[in-house]
Write an enzyme that holds these catalytic residues in place. Structure first.
Site, mmCIF file in Angstrom:
data_model
loop_
_atom_site.group_PDB
_atom_site.id
_atom_site.type_symbol
_atom_site.label_atom_id
_atom_site.label_comp_id
_atom_site.label_asym_id
_atom_site.label_seq_id
_atom_site.Cartn_x
_atom_site.Cartn_y
_atom_site.Cartn_z
ATOM 1 N N GLN A 1 -35.980 -27.944 2.868
ATOM 2 C CA GLN A 1 -36.093 -26.491 2.952
ATOM 3 C C GLN A 1 -34.842 -25.824 3.539
ATOM 4 O O GLN A 1 -34.450 -24.733 3.114
ATOM 5 C CB GLN A 1 -37.311 -26.122 3.803
ATOM 6 C CG GLN A 1 -37.802 -24.733 3.528
ATOM 7 C CD GLN A 1 -39.029 -24.419 4.355
ATOM 8 O OE1 GLN A 1 -38.944 -24.209 5.563
ATOM 9 N NE2 GLN A 1 -40.173 -24.391 3.729
ATOM 10 N N THR B 1 0.486 1.075 -0.460
ATOM 11 C CA THR B 1 0.414 0.710 0.951
ATOM 12 C C THR B 1 1.783 0.639 1.625
ATOM 13 O O THR B 1 2.755 0.185 1.027
ATOM 14 C CB THR B 1 -0.286 -0.664 1.075
ATOM 15 O OG1 THR B 1 -1.536 -0.573 0.394
ATOM 16 C CG2 THR B 1 -0.518 -1.062 2.518
ATOM 17 N N GLU B 2 1.814 1.055 2.903
ATOM 18 C CA GLU B 2 3.026 0.927 3.728
ATOM 19 C C GLU B 2 2.627 0.336 5.071
ATOM 20 O O GLU B 2 1.433 0.269 5.392
ATOM 21 C CB GLU B 2 3.682 2.295 3.921
ATOM 22 C CG GLU B 2 4.042 2.944 2.594
ATOM 23 C CD GLU B 2 4.687 4.315 2.759
ATOM 24 O OE1 GLU B 2 4.965 4.717 3.903
ATOM 25 O OE2 GLU B 2 4.910 4.964 1.731
ATOM 26 N N ASP C 1 -10.938 4.242 -8.006
ATOM 27 C CA ASP C 1 -12.329 4.332 -8.492
ATOM 28 C C ASP C 1 -12.556 3.374 -9.660
ATOM 29 O O ASP C 1 -13.659 2.873 -9.862
ATOM 30 C CB ASP C 1 -12.644 5.762 -8.974
ATOM 31 C CG ASP C 1 -12.779 6.740 -7.814
ATOM 32 O OD1 ASP C 1 -12.918 6.293 -6.663
ATOM 33 O OD2 ASP C 1 -12.730 7.958 -8.085
ATOM 34 N N GLY D 1 -2.249 1.990 5.614
ATOM 35 C CA GLY D 1 -3.120 1.106 4.842
ATOM 36 C C GLY D 1 -4.360 1.888 4.486
ATOM 37 O O GLY D 1 -4.459 2.476 3.406
ATOM 38 N N GLN E 1 -21.001 -24.872 3.957
ATOM 39 C CA GLN E 1 -22.030 -25.474 4.813
ATOM 40 C C GLN E 1 -22.897 -26.466 4.030
ATOM 41 O O GLN E 1 -23.214 -27.552 4.531
ATOM 42 C CB GLN E 1 -22.896 -24.353 5.410
ATOM 43 C CG GLN E 1 -23.821 -24.803 6.529
ATOM 44 C CD GLN E 1 -23.041 -25.214 7.790
ATOM 45 O OE1 GLN E 1 -21.913 -24.792 7.973
ATOM 46 N NE2 GLN E 1 -23.648 -26.048 8.603
ATOM 47 N N GLU F 1 -7.695 -3.231 -1.693
ATOM 48 C CA GLU F 1 -8.247 -2.078 -2.439
ATOM 49 C C GLU F 1 -9.265 -1.297 -1.579
ATOM 50 O O GLU F 1 -10.268 -0.797 -2.067
ATOM 51 C CB GLU F 1 -8.835 -2.522 -3.776
ATOM 52 C CG GLU F 1 -7.735 -3.063 -4.666
ATOM 53 C CD GLU F 1 -7.860 -2.710 -6.112
ATOM 54 O OE1 GLU F 1 -8.728 -1.903 -6.470
ATOM 55 O OE2 GLU F 1 -7.052 -3.227 -6.895
ATOM 56 N N GLY F 2 -8.934 -1.206 -0.293
ATOM 57 C CA GLY F 2 -9.786 -0.497 0.653
ATOM 58 C C GLY F 2 -10.680 -1.492 1.373
ATOM 59 O O GLY F 2 -11.430 -2.227 0.743
ATOM 60 N N ILE G 1 2.373 -5.618 -1.850
ATOM 61 C CA ILE G 1 2.311 -5.220 -3.258
ATOM 62 C C ILE G 1 2.083 -6.464 -4.129
ATOM 63 O O ILE G 1 2.993 -7.270 -4.348
ATOM 64 C CB ILE G 1 3.572 -4.436 -3.692
ATOM 65 C CG1 ILE G 1 3.826 -3.271 -2.715
ATOM 66 C CG2 ILE G 1 3.427 -3.960 -5.134
ATOM 67 C CD1 ILE G 1 2.653 -2.326 -2.497
HETATM 68 N N1 CAA Z 1 -10.947 11.078 -6.901
HETATM 69 C C1 CAA Z 1 -10.282 12.254 -6.970
HETATM 70 N N2 CAA Z 1 -9.820 12.914 -5.873
HETATM 71 C C2 CAA Z 1 -10.056 12.329 -4.674
HETATM 72 C C3 CAA Z 1 -10.741 11.130 -4.514
HETATM 73 C C4 CAA Z 1 -11.209 10.490 -5.694
HETATM 74 N N3 CAA Z 1 -11.856 9.334 -5.654
HETATM 75 N N4 CAA Z 1 -10.811 10.829 -3.226
HETATM 76 C C5 CAA Z 1 -10.196 11.805 -2.562
HETATM 77 N N5 CAA Z 1 -9.735 12.732 -3.439
HETATM 78 C C6 CAA Z 1 -9.031 13.982 -3.143
HETATM 79 C C7 CAA Z 1 -9.876 14.873 -2.240
HETATM 80 O O1 CAA Z 1 -10.784 15.663 -2.965
HETATM 81 C C8 CAA Z 1 -8.827 15.693 -1.524
HETATM 82 O O2 CAA Z 1 -8.383 16.717 -2.379
HETATM 83 P P1 CAA Z 1 -8.740 18.304 -2.043
HETATM 84 O O3 CAA Z 1 -8.111 18.580 -0.700
HETATM 85 O O4 CAA Z 1 -8.124 19.054 -3.180
HETATM 86 O O5 CAA Z 1 -10.233 18.354 -1.999
HETATM 87 C C9 CAA Z 1 -7.650 14.720 -1.390
HETATM 88 O O6 CAA Z 1 -7.846 13.717 -2.398
HETATM 89 C C10 CAA Z 1 -7.614 14.068 -0.029
HETATM 90 O O7 CAA Z 1 -8.847 13.370 0.133
HETATM 91 P P2 CAA Z 1 -9.484 13.041 1.551
HETATM 92 O O8 CAA Z 1 -9.464 14.266 2.412
HETATM 93 O O9 CAA Z 1 -10.794 12.386 1.323
HETATM 94 O O10 CAA Z 1 -8.400 12.009 2.108
HETATM 95 P P3 CAA Z 1 -8.382 11.112 3.411
HETATM 96 O O11 CAA Z 1 -7.027 11.176 3.980
HETATM 97 O O12 CAA Z 1 -9.558 11.431 4.277
HETATM 98 O O13 CAA Z 1 -8.527 9.610 2.803
HETATM 99 C C11 CAA Z 1 -9.642 7.657 1.933
HETATM 100 C C12 CAA Z 1 -9.526 9.181 1.945
HETATM 101 C C13 CAA Z 1 -10.893 7.388 1.093
HETATM 102 C C14 CAA Z 1 -9.816 7.065 3.314
HETATM 103 C C15 CAA Z 1 -8.384 7.050 1.236
HETATM 104 O O14 CAA Z 1 -7.238 7.222 2.031
HETATM 105 C C16 CAA Z 1 -8.554 5.564 0.923
HETATM 106 O O15 CAA Z 1 -9.196 5.211 -0.071
HETATM 107 N N6 CAA Z 1 -7.932 4.687 1.750
HETATM 108 C C17 CAA Z 1 -7.866 3.254 1.411
HETATM 109 C C18 CAA Z 1 -6.625 2.980 0.632
HETATM 110 C C19 CAA Z 1 -6.762 1.787 -0.262
HETATM 111 O O16 CAA Z 1 -7.816 1.514 -0.833
HETATM 112 N N7 CAA Z 1 -5.662 1.076 -0.442
HETATM 113 C C20 CAA Z 1 -5.639 -0.030 -1.351
HETATM 114 C C21 CAA Z 1 -4.229 -0.342 -1.759
HETATM 115 S S1 CAA Z 1 -4.139 -1.056 -3.374
HETATM 116 C C22 CAA Z 1 -4.504 -2.700 -3.196
HETATM 117 O O17 CAA Z 1 -4.983 -3.161 -2.197
HETATM 118 C C23 CAA Z 1 -4.314 -3.454 -4.457
HETATM 119 C C24 CAA Z 1 -4.047 -4.909 -4.378
HETATM 120 O O18 CAA Z 1 -3.336 -5.437 -3.539
HETATM 121 C C25 CAA Z 1 -4.632 -5.726 -5.448
#
Ligand code: CAA
Length: 390
Positions: A285, A131-132, A246, A136, A343, A370-371, A163
């Site tokens: 209830q 993340t930046e 994932d 996000g 509550q 994580e999204g 982070i």
């Molecule tokens: N597995 C493998 N490849 C994947 C994939 C996956 N799950 N998802 C996307 N890809 C691939 C796509 O196939 C594509 O590749 P090709 O062009 O070769 O087909 C490439 O990646 C780009 O994918 P998209 O076009 O789908 O990308 P997008 O820009 O539309 O973004 C998104 C997709 C799902 C919105 C993604 O940006 C996302 O998940 N955003 C949320 C980010 C996030 O979850 N951040 C969490 C930070 S970590 C955190 O929070 C941890 C903590 O503090 C504890």
């Protein structure tokens, strides 16, 4: 390959042994510390040591790389058990996993052998830096941190925010742009050690919840990373980041489920004991039906999460969908169940003397990190009807 029945029985037996140990540790060592960890906002290093001693920091990491060689299902159940008492402490296990996954998924044999054993044993702490400030949800499109090739090294410049454990980490898996003209394919992943020149820890966030899990900015100022530390092939960095999520979103779903289950248990016990109008409030209830809905939601979320974890174990082709559905359902259940638990306790629920107030604050982040829940819905709907033009 799917697990055969005798193998599965063996796995279940091992899992029960691990969970019995975890439940005891939670009762004796984690639960008594939970309120204080939140109050002081300090990372519980003693609990990190405890989890390391009990081999809980590398559950699904293969034994050849120093892990327990367990299943993702066991891993999520462990996170859930810890989160029932302390959401911050459950992140010690979940974020170690998150930080190791880029190496497990994208690393070559030498990188796995060099880093995973120290991380799985807990000797080193891991973090994941995607993340930046401008990126996000749009993780690929707006990434600004650059990695420039210079001889046998890459030079990283930029700032990562939010982070988790970034300031404690010995090793951070960092995503950076090597070629801005290539979109997501111009992103690469790197293993960065905290001792590398140009690696700096910045501001620590003051947060609503998970206060015992420090969240920081990381600054890369001409940070020199050996080319041997890049992960995966050219163009693979963003895919590694997504494949990691994932597998790690079920861990956050497990944290959310644990928070909800902990709040439900506390509210249920309270509703059995608190008397109003001559009988326990749970037998009125208004409160009894709330508890019924909370219980149903927790069990529904659990079924979805365990199915997602099983699919991770089986290497199913639809893990992206199932991980997103598990995170969405468990995060929303955590928020609604903890709000209802407050509550049920009435005024006492709003007081920091009782744990449900902390649980409600802790639950909120599971709908964000994580999204966000909106991103999970995007992932789910794309799996149904496709992405379409930008
Ligand atoms: N597995 C493998 N490849 C994947 C994939 C996956 N799950 N998802 C996307 N890809 C691939 C796509 O196939 C594509 O590749 P090709 O062009 O070769 O087909 C490439 O990646 C780009 O994918 P998209 O076009 O789908 O990308 P997008 O820009 O539309 O973004 C998104 C997709 C799902 C919105 C993604 O940006 C996302 O998940 N955003 C949320 C980010 C996030 O979850 N951040 C969490 C930070 S970590 C955190 O929070 C941890 C903590 O503090 C504890």
């Amino acid at each position: 390959m799917a697990t055969t029945v005798p193998e599965r029985a063996q796995t279940e037996e091992t899992e029960e042994l691990i969970l019995a140990v975890v439940r005891q540790l939670v009762v004796e060592r984690v639960a008594p510390r939970a309120a204080e960890i939140d109050e002081r906002g300090e990372f519980p290093m003693d609990l990190k040591q405890l989890f390391a001693q009990n081999d809980l920091l590398g559950i699904p990491i293969p034994a050849e790389y120093g892990g327990l060689g367990g299943t993702f299902l066991t891993y999520v159940k462990v996170v859930e058990e810890i989160a029932k008492a302390c959401a911050s402490s459950s992140l010690i296990v979940a974020v170690q996993e998150l930080g190791m996954l880029p190496i497990l998924i994208g690393g070559d044999e030498a990188q796995k052998k060099q880093y995973l054993p120290r991380l799985a044993s807990g000797e080193w702490i891991a973090a994941y830096a995607l993340t930046e400030s401008t990126s996000g949800s749009d993780a690929a499109g707006s990434m600004r941190t650059r990695a420039e090739r210079r001889g046998d090294t890459y030079v990283l410049n930029g700032t990562k925010i939010w982070i988790t454990h970034g300031g404690l980490a010995d090793v951070v898996c960092v995503f950076a742009v090597t070629d801005p003209s290539m979109g997501p394919k111009g992103i690469r992943a790197f293993i960065v050690e905290k001792t590398f020149d140009g690696f700096n820890v910045g501001k620590k966030e003051r947060k609503m919840g998970i206060r015992g899990s420090p969240t920081v900015e990381l600054h890369f100022n001409d940070c020199v990373v050996p080319a041997a530390n890049r992960l995966g092939a050219e163009g693979e960095g963003f895919k590694i980041a997504m494949r990691v999520l994932d597998k790690s979103r079920p861990g956050i779903a497990a944290q959310a489920l644990g928070i909800a289950a902990g709040a439900l248990e506390y509210a249920t016990n309270y509703a059995r004991e608190r008397i109003a109008f001559g009988k326990p409030i749970g037998q009125h209830q208004g409160v009894g039906f709330m508890l019924a809905d909370m219980k149903t939601e927790v069990e529904a979320a659990r079924l979805l999460l365990y199915e997602a974890a099983r699919r991770c174990d089986e290497g199913a082709s639809d893990v992206t969908l199932w991980a997103a559905m598990a995170k969405l359902k468990c995060g929303d259940v955590a928020m609604s169940v903890t709000t209802d638990a407050v509550q049920v306790l009435g005024g006492f629920g709003y007081s920091a003397e009782y744990p449900v107030e902390r649980m409600m604050r802790d639950a909120k982040i599971t709908q964000i990190y994580e999204g966000t829940q909106q991103i999970q819905r995007l992932v789910i709907s794309r799996s149904l009807v496709g992405k379409g033009p930008r």
